[in-house]
Write a protein that holds these residues in place. Structure first.
Motif, PDB file in Angstrom:
ATOM      1  N   GLY A 154       0.878  -1.055  -0.237  1.00  0.00           N
ATOM      2  CA  GLY A 154       0.128  -0.015  -0.120  1.00  0.00           C
ATOM      3  C   GLY A 154       1.008   1.461  -0.069  1.00  0.00           C
ATOM      4  O   GLY A 154       0.226   2.406  -0.033  1.00  0.00           O
ATOM      5  N   ARG A 155       2.257   1.018  -0.015  1.00  0.00           N
ATOM      6  CA  ARG A 155       2.959   2.206  -0.296  1.00  0.00           C
ATOM      7  C   ARG A 155       2.901   3.141  -1.477  1.00  0.00           C
ATOM      8  O   ARG A 155       2.531   2.527  -2.535  1.00  0.00           O
ATOM      9  CB  ARG A 155       4.499   1.925  -0.363  1.00  0.00           C
ATOM     10  CG  ARG A 155       4.883   0.794   1.081  1.00  0.00           C
ATOM     11  CD  ARG A 155       4.928   1.430   2.273  1.00  0.00           C
ATOM     12  NE  ARG A 155       5.464   0.530   3.118  1.00  0.00           N
ATOM     13  CZ  ARG A 155       5.707   0.939   4.452  1.00  0.00           C
ATOM     14  NH1 ARG A 155       5.144   1.819   4.921  1.00  0.00           N
ATOM     15  NH2 ARG A 155       6.094  -0.133   5.268  1.00  0.00           N
ATOM     16  N   PRO A 156       2.716   4.438  -1.151  1.00  0.00           N
ATOM     17  CA  PRO A 156       2.540   5.227  -2.470  1.00  0.00           C
ATOM     18  C   PRO A 156       3.996   5.157  -3.485  1.00  0.00           C
ATOM     19  O   PRO A 156       4.933   5.252  -2.951  1.00  0.00           O
ATOM     20  CB  PRO A 156       2.533   6.834  -1.950  1.00  0.00           C
ATOM     21  CG  PRO A 156       3.018   6.764  -0.751  1.00  0.00           C
ATOM     22  CD  PRO A 156       3.072   5.424   0.070  1.00  0.00           C
ATOM     23  N   VAL A 157       3.826   5.489  -4.690  1.00  0.00           N
ATOM     24  CA  VAL A 157       4.980   5.094  -5.749  1.00  0.00           C
ATOM     25  C   VAL A 157       4.843   6.421  -6.717  1.00  0.00           C
ATOM     26  O   VAL A 157       4.050   6.752  -7.065  1.00  0.00           O
ATOM     27  CB  VAL A 157       4.648   3.900  -6.373  1.00  0.00           C
ATOM     28  CG1 VAL A 157       5.954   3.722  -7.443  1.00  0.00           C
ATOM     29  CG2 VAL A 157       4.698   2.872  -5.387  1.00  0.00           C
ATOM     30  N   LEU A 158       5.929   6.986  -6.749  1.00  0.00           N
ATOM     31  CA  LEU A 158       6.275   7.921  -7.848  1.00  0.00           C
ATOM     32  C   LEU A 158       6.946   7.182  -8.706  1.00  0.00           C
ATOM     33  O   LEU A 158       8.319   6.918  -8.731  1.00  0.00           O
ATOM     34  CB  LEU A 158       6.920   9.204  -7.181  1.00  0.00           C
ATOM     35  CG  LEU A 158       7.677  10.027  -8.288  1.00  0.00           C
ATOM     36  CD1 LEU A 158       6.418  10.863  -9.082  1.00  0.00           C
ATOM     37  CD2 LEU A 158       8.285  11.102  -7.514  1.00  0.00           C
ATOM     38  N   ALA A 159       6.678   7.064 -10.127  1.00  0.00           N
ATOM     39  CA  ALA A 159       7.168   6.330 -11.096  1.00  0.00           C
ATOM     40  C   ALA A 159       8.058   7.256 -11.972  1.00  0.00           C
ATOM     41  O   ALA A 159       7.321   8.385 -12.540  1.00  0.00           O
ATOM     42  CB  ALA A 159       6.481   5.520 -11.946  1.00  0.00           C
ATOM     43  N   LEU A 160       9.332   7.378 -12.097  1.00  0.00           N
ATOM     44  CA  LEU A 160      10.055   8.258 -12.650  1.00  0.00           C
ATOM     45  C   LEU A 160      10.587   7.648 -14.260  1.00  0.00           C
ATOM     46  O   LEU A 160      10.965   6.663 -14.182  1.00  0.00           O
ATOM     47  CB  LEU A 160      11.304   8.980 -12.093  1.00  0.00           C
ATOM     48  CG  LEU A 160      11.044   9.741 -10.957  1.00  0.00           C
ATOM     49  CD1 LEU A 160      12.295  10.306 -10.200  1.00  0.00           C
ATOM     50  CD2 LEU A 160      10.247  10.760 -11.122  1.00  0.00           C
ATOM     51  N   LEU A 161      10.020   8.299 -15.133  1.00  0.00           N
ATOM     52  CA  LEU A 161      10.337   7.591 -16.545  1.00  0.00           C
ATOM     53  C   LEU A 161      11.409   8.224 -16.950  1.00  0.00           C
ATOM     54  O   LEU A 161      11.290   9.288 -17.519  1.00  0.00           O
ATOM     55  CB  LEU A 161       9.170   7.821 -17.388  1.00  0.00           C
ATOM     56  CG  LEU A 161       7.763   7.054 -17.092  1.00  0.00           C
ATOM     57  CD1 LEU A 161       6.615   7.097 -18.152  1.00  0.00           C
ATOM     58  CD2 LEU A 161       8.058   5.844 -16.567  1.00  0.00           C
ATOM     59  N   THR A 162      12.722   7.775 -16.813  1.00  0.00           N
ATOM     60  CA  THR A 162      14.154   8.392 -17.074  1.00  0.00           C
ATOM     61  C   THR A 162      14.259   8.425 -18.362  1.00  0.00           C
ATOM     62  O   THR A 162      13.753   7.629 -19.358  1.00  0.00           O
ATOM     63  CB  THR A 162      14.836   7.696 -16.018  1.00  0.00           C
ATOM     64  OG1 THR A 162      15.381   6.365 -16.652  1.00  0.00           O
ATOM     65  CG2 THR A 162      14.788   7.625 -14.562  1.00  0.00           C
ATOM     66  N   LYS A 163      15.273   9.313 -18.781  1.00  0.00           N
ATOM     67  CA  LYS A 163      15.996   9.546 -19.928  1.00  0.00           C
ATOM     68  C   LYS A 163      14.723  10.150 -21.003  1.00  0.00           C
ATOM     69  O   LYS A 163      14.449   9.745 -22.107  1.00  0.00           O
ATOM     70  CB  LYS A 163      16.568   8.271 -20.391  1.00  0.00           C
ATOM     71  CG  LYS A 163      17.582   7.641 -19.552  1.00  0.00           C
ATOM     72  CD  LYS A 163      18.251   6.498 -19.923  1.00  0.00           C
ATOM     73  CE  LYS A 163      19.187   6.194 -18.710  1.00  0.00           C
ATOM     74  NZ  LYS A 163      20.005   4.891 -19.020  1.00  0.00           N
ATOM     75  N   ALA A 164      13.836  10.813 -20.470  1.00  0.00           N
ATOM     76  CA  ALA A 164      12.560  11.374 -21.271  1.00  0.00           C
ATOM     77  C   ALA A 164      12.928  12.170 -22.129  1.00  0.00           C
ATOM     78  O   ALA A 164      12.434  12.239 -23.454  1.00  0.00           O
ATOM     79  CB  ALA A 164      11.583  12.007 -20.145  1.00  0.00           C
TER      80      ALA A 164
END
Length: 207
Positions: free
Chosen positions: A142-152
């Motif tokens: 249930g932890r919140p997640v920030l997905a960083l789509l790197t090399k954008a």
């Protein structure tokens, strides 16, 4: 100035039982080897070499904690940024892969002070089977997640938006998921990602 800019190296640990007591908020960074994790930490903290980026992907095998001093009492930590070992590099021995899986899974499932998870995904690769496995570990917590789509910066704007939609669909099992196209070199998504992480560490920072 962002509170993240005050981050300083605190301690390295090879095992979970070597970590300090879970007393203040921790935000961990996790991602496949070579996804740009060290670069992301360095640009978010406005420091060139806070997080060590090995020339050999998959070589960093320690959990590294970077403390953010409390502005009222600098001797106390307001929170920690936690750099977890990269996972999934093909040349690493199978038993080492299994050890990393135990460390990653144990930390993500059991660390009571974990306030949020920053999951780094190379935008060009999308969600790999290993990323999906990690998401399967995270979802039940249930932890919140920030997905960083790197090399954008490698994609034009329209393609970035399509990538965000695809990742959200593939990681739908994670209930509290926010996705941001990110580039350390071009500073894409830097302010947005920084605000999210700051708010996990100190909710008073961001309304």
């Amino acid at each position: 100035m962002s509170i993240l800019h005050r981050a300083r190296f605190t301690v390295s640990a090879a095992r979970l039982d070597q970590l300090p007591a879970p007393t203040v908020a921790e935000v961990c960074f996790v991602g496949r080897s070579n996804a740009g994790k060290s670069s992301a930490i360095n640009v978010l903290t406005n420091q060139k070499r806070l997080a060590f980026s090995s020339k050999t992907p998959g070589r960093t095998r320690l959990i590294n904690l970077f403390g953010i001093p409390d502005p009222i009492d600098p001797d106390q930590a307001l929170g920690f940024l936690v750099d977890l070992p990269g996972y999934g590099y093909a040349s690493v021995a199978r038993n080492t892969h299994e050890q990393w899986a135990d460390i990653l899974g144990g930390y993500l499932r059991e660390r009571s002070s974990l306030a949020g998870i920053v999951l780094l995904i190379d935008i060009r690769r999308g969600v790999t089977p290993l990323d999906q496995r990690l998401a399967d570990w995270i979802a039940p917590t249930g932890r919140p997640v920030l997905a960083l789509l790197t090399k954008a910066d490698k994609f034009p704007y329209g393609q970035r938006i399509k990538a965000v939609t695809a990742v959200r669909k593939q990681l739908a099992a994670i209930g509290a998921l926010y996705t941001v196209p990110f580039s350390a070199t071009h500073r894409i998504g830097l302010e947005e990602a920084g605000a999210y992480i700051e708010n996990w560490i100190s909710p008073k920072v961001v309304p």
